[in-house]
Design an enzyme around this catalytic site. Structure first.
Site, PDB file in Angstrom:
ATOM      1  N   TYR A 161       0.827  -1.211   0.000  1.00 37.81           N
ATOM      2  CA  TYR A 161       0.000   0.000   0.000  1.00 37.81           C
ATOM      3  C   TYR A 161       0.860   1.259   0.000  1.00 37.81           C
ATOM      4  CZ  TYR A 161      -3.193   3.669   1.550  1.00 37.81           C
ATOM      5  OH  TYR A 161      -3.903   4.843   1.655  1.00 37.81           O
TER       6      TYR A 161
ATOM      7  N   TYR B  59      -0.764  12.924   6.568  1.00 40.60           N
ATOM      8  CA  TYR B  59      -0.330  11.890   7.507  1.00 40.60           C
ATOM      9  C   TYR B  59       1.191  11.968   7.664  1.00 40.60           C
ATOM     10  CZ  TYR B  59      -4.781   9.180   7.131  1.00 40.60           C
ATOM     11  OH  TYR B  59      -6.076   8.756   7.176  1.00 40.60           O
TER      12      TYR B  59
ATOM     13  N   GLU C 186     -14.000  -0.655   7.331  1.00 41.24           N
ATOM     14  CA  GLU C 186     -13.995   0.630   6.616  1.00 41.24           C
ATOM     15  C   GLU C 186     -15.284   0.740   5.799  1.00 41.24           C
ATOM     16  OE1 GLU C 186     -10.234   1.735   4.718  1.00 41.24           O
ATOM     17  OE2 GLU C 186     -11.338   2.329   2.920  1.00 41.24           O
TER      18      GLU C 186
HETATM   19  C1  3EB Z   1      -7.627   6.203   5.745  1.00 43.19           C
HETATM   20  O1  3EB Z   1      -8.473   6.995   6.191  1.00 43.19           O
HETATM   21  C2  3EB Z   1      -8.126   4.827   5.385  1.00 43.19           C
HETATM   22  O2  3EB Z   1      -5.368   5.364  -0.387  1.00 43.19           O
HETATM   23  O3  3EB Z   1      -6.988   6.005  -1.713  1.00 43.19           O
HETATM   24  C3  3EB Z   1      -9.296   5.454   2.687  1.00 43.19           C
HETATM   25  C4  3EB Z   1      -9.678   6.008   1.468  1.00 43.19           C
HETATM   26  C5  3EB Z   1      -8.022   4.946   2.835  1.00 43.19           C
HETATM   27  C6  3EB Z   1      -8.776   6.065   0.394  1.00 43.19           C
HETATM   28  C7  3EB Z   1      -6.558   5.637  -0.598  1.00 43.19           C
HETATM   29  C8  3EB Z   1      -7.133   4.992   1.753  1.00 43.19           C
HETATM   30  C9  3EB Z   1      -7.501   5.555   0.542  1.00 43.19           C
HETATM   31  O4  3EB Z   1      -6.448   6.507   5.604  1.00 43.19           O
HETATM   32  C10 3EB Z   1      -7.579   4.309   4.112  1.00 43.19           C
END
Ligand code: 3EB
Length: 352
Positions: A150, A210, A339
């Site tokens: 990822y 992040y 999720e």
């Molecule tokens: C998060 O909030 C959960 O990498 O496109 C949610 C929606 C998440 C999209 C992406 C990842 C993605 O980080 C993960």
């Protein structure tokens, strides 16, 4: 005939753009996504079809997603990157689908796919990314000594956005989730129209901020994308695309190991995101609430958690059973257990 063969797939609807069917706008189904056993792409059929392998051994998935567009809009189709990706262009809307990365060299191949899509969008004059779905096999796997699949994908995708000068405020709503395929696949929509607003959640750090402990390049997405339809001939309604939403506050995972509390926290995240308490939405069209959603997709890591997740959504959150679509797949952080994503196709008229 087995009972499985007699069961009809569940169906959900999305609009590429244009007036809702309820307002009499003629609509054609131009694209179908078959969530189930196998990955495939078939551009010889009408509508074009794509399959996404989302079925685990324990949890059957049979869901058909129908994408509608204006019948009167001029349609053109084609492919890019030697047929790795296809597009359907319908007037002011466009949809790309196919392979978003290979498993051999995830970062480079994801960069290449996103770069090709962004290049094609630029050439065709589509300035607004609306919503993307990214299905990533072995999403939590770290090949020897390397960062997780990822995180490699996120890096390639982010570098493609960087290279095109696309800033964080232009990032679309998205889903990045596990699958059972052998390549990274997915689809993405974009528009030439005005009226799109990418929305963040004050309870959560923007994903693109992040900190580096979650990966060398942050995920490139917004928490949701709202479309305010201002053309009176097209209905004056609003649509909302909710990104994949998990039990994250700030940038941290909340309640590792506790699926009930994770579900509760992520539902509070969704409720706050779409409410008028969210300053970005306070002045934007009619108030939204959970009951407005046409569907939710529920991704859950452990098959054993299905019953509790379903019961909490039905009883505590009063979501009707027919709006829920479950898929047993891995989630982008190994401590996330559940999720949700969803869509509001039409919240009703925008105030003048
Ligand atoms: C998060 O909030 C959960 O990498 O496109 C949610 C929606 C998440 C999209 C992406 C990842 C993605 O980080 C993960």
């Amino acid at each position: 005939m087995t009972s499985e063969a007699m069961t009809r797939p569940q169906e959900i609807e999305y609009r590429l753009g244009g007036a809702p069917a309820a307002l009499g706008g003629a609509q054609d189904c131009v694209f179908q996504v078959h969530y189930g056993r196998a990955d495939f792409v078939d551009v010889s059929t009408s509508p074009a079809r794509m399959g996404i392998a989302m079925q685990s051994d324990g949890c059957p998935v049979d869901l058909v997603e129908n994408w509608y567009g204006d019948s009167s809009a001029e349609k053109s189709t084609g492919s890019i990157l030697d047929g790795q990706l296809h597009y359907i262009e319908l007037g002011n809307e466009i949809l790309y689908f196919g392979e978003l990365g290979r498993f051999e060299d995830v970062e480079a191949s994801s960069y290449q796919s996103y770069n090709a899509i962004l290049d094609s969008l630029q050439q065709k004059g589509f300035h607004t990314l609306v919503r993307s779905w990214n299905f990533i096999p072995q999403i939590n796997h770290s090949p020897d000594g390397a960062i997780e699949i990822y995180q490699q994908f996120c890096k390639g995708r982010a570098l493609a956005f960087d290279a095109r000068g696309i800033d964080e405020f232009q990032l679309p709503a998205a889903t990045g989730i596990g699958s059972y395929a052998t390549a990274i696949t997915g689809y993405l929509i974009a528009s030439k129209r005005a009226g799109y607003l990418h929305v963040e959640n004050p309870l959560q750090s923007p994903a693109y901020k992040y900190p580096p402990k979650f990966g060398p390049k942050s995920p490139s997405f917004a928490r949701g994308t709202l479309h305010l339809e201002s053309d009176p001939g097209r209905g004056r309604g609003t649509r909302f695309f909710l990104s994949g939403t998990a039990s994250i506050r700030g940038a941290e995972t909340m309640w590792p190991g506790d699926v009930r509390r994770q579900l509760n926290t992520l539902m509070e995240n969704i409720r706050y995101l779409i409410s008028d308490e969210n300053p970005q939405l306070a002045q934007q069209g009619p108030a939204m609430n959970l009951a407005d959603f046409d569907h939710f997709k529920v991704y859950f890591r452990h098959a054993k958690d299905y019953d509790i997740i379903r019961r909490l959504l039905l009883e505590d959150w009063q979501i009707p059973a027919e709006k829920l679509h479950f898929m047993n797949v891995d989630i982008c952080r190994s401590d996330l257990l559940v999720e949700l994503e969803g869509c509001i196709n039409d919240t009703g008229p925008v105030e003048a």
